[in-house]
Write a protein that holds these residues in place. Sequence first.
Motif, mmCIF file in Angstrom:
data_model
loop_
_atom_site.group_PDB
_atom_site.id
_atom_site.type_symbol
_atom_site.label_atom_id
_atom_site.label_comp_id
_atom_site.label_asym_id
_atom_site.label_seq_id
_atom_site.Cartn_x
_atom_site.Cartn_y
_atom_site.Cartn_z
ATOM 1 N N LEU A 188 0.840 -1.207 0.000
ATOM 2 C CA LEU A 188 0.000 0.000 0.000
ATOM 3 C C LEU A 188 0.875 1.258 0.000
ATOM 4 O O LEU A 188 0.424 2.335 0.370
ATOM 5 C CB LEU A 188 -0.934 -0.002 1.217
ATOM 6 C CG LEU A 188 -2.193 -0.860 1.092
ATOM 7 C CD1 LEU A 188 -2.948 -0.907 2.418
ATOM 8 C CD2 LEU A 188 -3.122 -0.330 -0.006
ATOM 9 N N ARG A 191 -0.211 4.825 -0.994
ATOM 10 C CA ARG A 191 -1.662 4.902 -1.178
ATOM 11 C C ARG A 191 -2.278 5.717 -0.046
ATOM 12 O O ARG A 191 -1.847 5.606 1.106
ATOM 13 C CB ARG A 191 -2.281 3.501 -1.142
ATOM 14 C CG ARG A 191 -1.886 2.641 -2.302
ATOM 15 C CD ARG A 191 -2.502 3.143 -3.562
ATOM 16 N NE ARG A 191 -2.491 2.142 -4.593
ATOM 17 C CZ ARG A 191 -3.024 2.318 -5.790
ATOM 18 N NH1 ARG A 191 -3.600 3.464 -6.103
ATOM 19 N NH2 ARG A 191 -2.979 1.365 -6.680
ATOM 20 N N LYS A 192 -3.293 6.494 -0.366
ATOM 21 C CA LYS A 192 -3.961 7.278 0.678
ATOM 22 C C LYS A 192 -5.225 6.550 1.118
ATOM 23 O O LYS A 192 -6.136 6.341 0.319
ATOM 24 C CB LYS A 192 -4.309 8.658 0.144
ATOM 25 C CG LYS A 192 -3.059 9.486 -0.098
ATOM 26 C CD LYS A 192 -3.388 10.906 -0.422
ATOM 27 C CE LYS A 192 -2.078 11.684 -0.533
ATOM 28 N NZ LYS A 192 -2.222 12.885 -1.325
ATOM 29 N N ILE A 193 -5.221 6.134 2.354
ATOM 30 C CA ILE A 193 -6.339 5.342 2.868
ATOM 31 C C ILE A 193 -7.047 6.139 3.969
ATOM 32 O O ILE A 193 -6.425 6.531 4.963
ATOM 33 C CB ILE A 193 -5.857 3.979 3.433
ATOM 34 C CG1 ILE A 193 -4.958 3.237 2.424
ATOM 35 C CG2 ILE A 193 -7.050 3.115 3.850
ATOM 36 C CD1 ILE A 193 -5.637 2.731 1.177
ATOM 37 N N ALA A 231 0.878 2.670 3.651
ATOM 38 C CA ALA A 231 -0.151 3.636 3.252
ATOM 39 C C ALA A 231 -0.007 4.940 4.031
ATOM 40 O O ALA A 231 0.517 4.962 5.142
ATOM 41 C CB ALA A 231 -1.532 3.043 3.504
ATOM 42 N N ASP A 271 -7.451 6.991 -1.972
ATOM 43 C CA ASP A 271 -7.559 5.850 -2.885
ATOM 44 C C ASP A 271 -8.631 4.884 -2.393
ATOM 45 O O ASP A 271 -9.217 4.154 -3.189
ATOM 46 C CB ASP A 271 -6.221 5.105 -2.964
ATOM 47 C CG ASP A 271 -5.159 5.945 -3.650
ATOM 48 O OD1 ASP A 271 -5.360 6.284 -4.823
ATOM 49 O OD2 ASP A 271 -4.155 6.290 -2.998
ATOM 50 N N GLN A 320 -11.515 4.496 -7.035
ATOM 51 C CA GLN A 320 -11.516 4.545 -5.570
ATOM 52 C C GLN A 320 -12.240 3.306 -5.036
ATOM 53 O O GLN A 320 -13.252 2.894 -5.599
ATOM 54 C CB GLN A 320 -12.244 5.801 -5.073
ATOM 55 C CG GLN A 320 -11.431 7.081 -5.309
ATOM 56 C CD GLN A 320 -12.209 8.318 -4.881
ATOM 57 O OE1 GLN A 320 -13.312 8.548 -5.357
ATOM 58 N NE2 GLN A 320 -11.623 9.111 -3.997
ATOM 59 N N VAL A 396 -6.203 -4.073 -1.594
ATOM 60 C CA VAL A 396 -5.018 -4.001 -2.453
ATOM 61 C C VAL A 396 -5.324 -4.591 -3.824
ATOM 62 O O VAL A 396 -5.018 -4.009 -4.862
ATOM 63 C CB VAL A 396 -3.829 -4.756 -1.799
ATOM 64 C CG1 VAL A 396 -2.702 -4.998 -2.798
ATOM 65 C CG2 VAL A 396 -3.305 -3.983 -0.608
ATOM 66 N N LEU A 399 -7.586 -2.318 -5.746
ATOM 67 C CA LEU A 399 -6.890 -1.096 -6.185
ATOM 68 C C LEU A 399 -6.043 -1.383 -7.416
ATOM 69 O O LEU A 399 -5.974 -0.581 -8.344
ATOM 70 C CB LEU A 399 -5.983 -0.559 -5.065
ATOM 71 C CG LEU A 399 -6.658 0.304 -4.002
ATOM 72 C CD1 LEU A 399 -5.672 0.601 -2.877
ATOM 73 C CD2 LEU A 399 -7.173 1.601 -4.603
ATOM 74 N N ARG A 400 -5.409 -2.547 -7.405
ATOM 75 C CA ARG A 400 -4.561 -2.927 -8.531
ATOM 76 C C ARG A 400 -5.422 -3.021 -9.794
ATOM 77 O O ARG A 400 -5.095 -2.482 -10.827
ATOM 78 C CB ARG A 400 -3.928 -4.303 -8.219
ATOM 79 C CG ARG A 400 -2.663 -4.573 -8.993
ATOM 80 C CD ARG A 400 -2.018 -5.848 -8.505
ATOM 81 N NE ARG A 400 -1.377 -5.729 -7.204
ATOM 82 C CZ ARG A 400 -1.417 -6.663 -6.272
ATOM 83 N NH1 ARG A 400 -2.041 -7.784 -6.475
ATOM 84 N NH2 ARG A 400 -0.785 -6.476 -5.128
ATOM 85 N N ASN A 403 -6.840 0.332 -11.175
ATOM 86 C CA ASN A 403 -5.930 1.292 -11.791
ATOM 87 C C ASN A 403 -5.373 0.857 -13.143
ATOM 88 O O ASN A 403 -4.500 1.510 -13.690
ATOM 89 C CB ASN A 403 -4.778 1.606 -10.831
ATOM 90 C CG ASN A 403 -5.241 2.579 -9.785
ATOM 91 O OD1 ASN A 403 -5.376 3.774 -10.049
ATOM 92 N ND2 ASN A 403 -5.538 2.074 -8.601
#
Length: 404
Positions: A188, A191-193, A231, A271, A320, A396, A399-400, A403
């Motif tokens: 992460l 990444r902004k969590i 993160a 994210d 997101q 995770v 997110l992968r 993107n």
Amino acid sequence: MREITFPRGREIVLGVGAGIAAYKSCDLLRRLQDHGFLVTVIPTPSSLNFVGKATWEALSGRKVNTDVWENIPAVPHVSLGAKADFLIIAPATADLIARIAAGRADDLLTNTVLTTLAPIILVPAMHPQMWQNQATAANVALLRSRGIHVLEPAVGRLTGDDIGIGRFPETSEIIAKFLEISQSNCDLLGRKILITAGGTREAIDPVRYIGNRSSGKQGYALAFAAAKRGAIVELIAANSTIPDIEGITTIHVESADELDLVVRDRFPEADALLMCAAVADAKPNQYSDSKIKKSALSQIELTTNPDILANIAKKRRSNQVLLGFAAETDSDLLTFGKAKLLAKGVDFLYVNQVSQGAIFGSDLTSGYILDREGGAAKVEEVSKDTLSEILLDNVVERLRYANV
Ligand code: CTP
């Protein structure tokens, strides 16, 4: 509202011994930074013959001290070790290994070794005869028996014409070994969590409120786990009594309206939003500035609170990720959960049984992770830390996928 910011789970002290391989540690430092670690360098005084303080300060962006007589008010021989999550000593010379084995404390680095509780990794580099000498071998065995990780040096060309065991390993090998030993997962990284935790309180008057039994433990566990994976975590905590976690920006709120405001403000940069907080569904129509007499308390007019998650889901970007939580007392968890996942517009919903006081305030949880493709993964009697890791694995993965 107050905020704190510290790095968490990613603080490294890089000790540097007086070997020619000290220059290779400059690259090691850089690669550690690439993995999101923050590095404080402690060179031994004689190692400065190979690489000077200015280089370490420039590369680490931090002040560099070598002995205990510098920067006294900061008590660096204790504070650096206390702050460190890991200590890596590279290169570790025969002399430095001997001093650590003997428990010496004659410079800042060896003091730090004695005071830290963090895992220690030594990367030896020296002439083959020094490495194979019985004294060094005995010292290495002693350190390993004490739980210090001593890596094997590489074999190859050394200074001058010598060839043999004692070379400083390739940086990539040291990093791989370090990540394995430290179990640092960097998936992460950067990444902004955004995470919400606790339970909102809706004030009735200066002394009374409508609230719920959420402790905040799950949200804090998630925040900690996400930070350890690299993160950048923002935690919005509603009335939790859990102390702030170093390294995590924590914003404290009380009511659903306050939580809504902060979520809407912070969400565009995130994210992922992990909406763990229990939001009170309703608030009093009117807040009374003075304490309401009990004779007038028989009826309190309520108005519904905004559905923070459902509203934010309507504004989400496709890349997101949204995770909701549902605590249900009904036995038909799956049916309720699936309907709620769709209604909220989230990617995942962790739905758990909370009847008879189960879960709230407890360290164990059981439930299902539902996803919007119709999947339902059962989770049985795991700690809130373990659940955090499982949920983050899902985030995770999504997110992968989000993107590409
Ligand atoms: N939630 C929210 N805003 C609300 C209520 C809930 O953002 N006003 C979020 C919670 O943080 C949680 C998810 O929605 O992630 C599900 O919460 P839950 O209380 O189970 O949902 P409700 O919509 O309140 O449904 P119920 O009628 O079952 O209480």
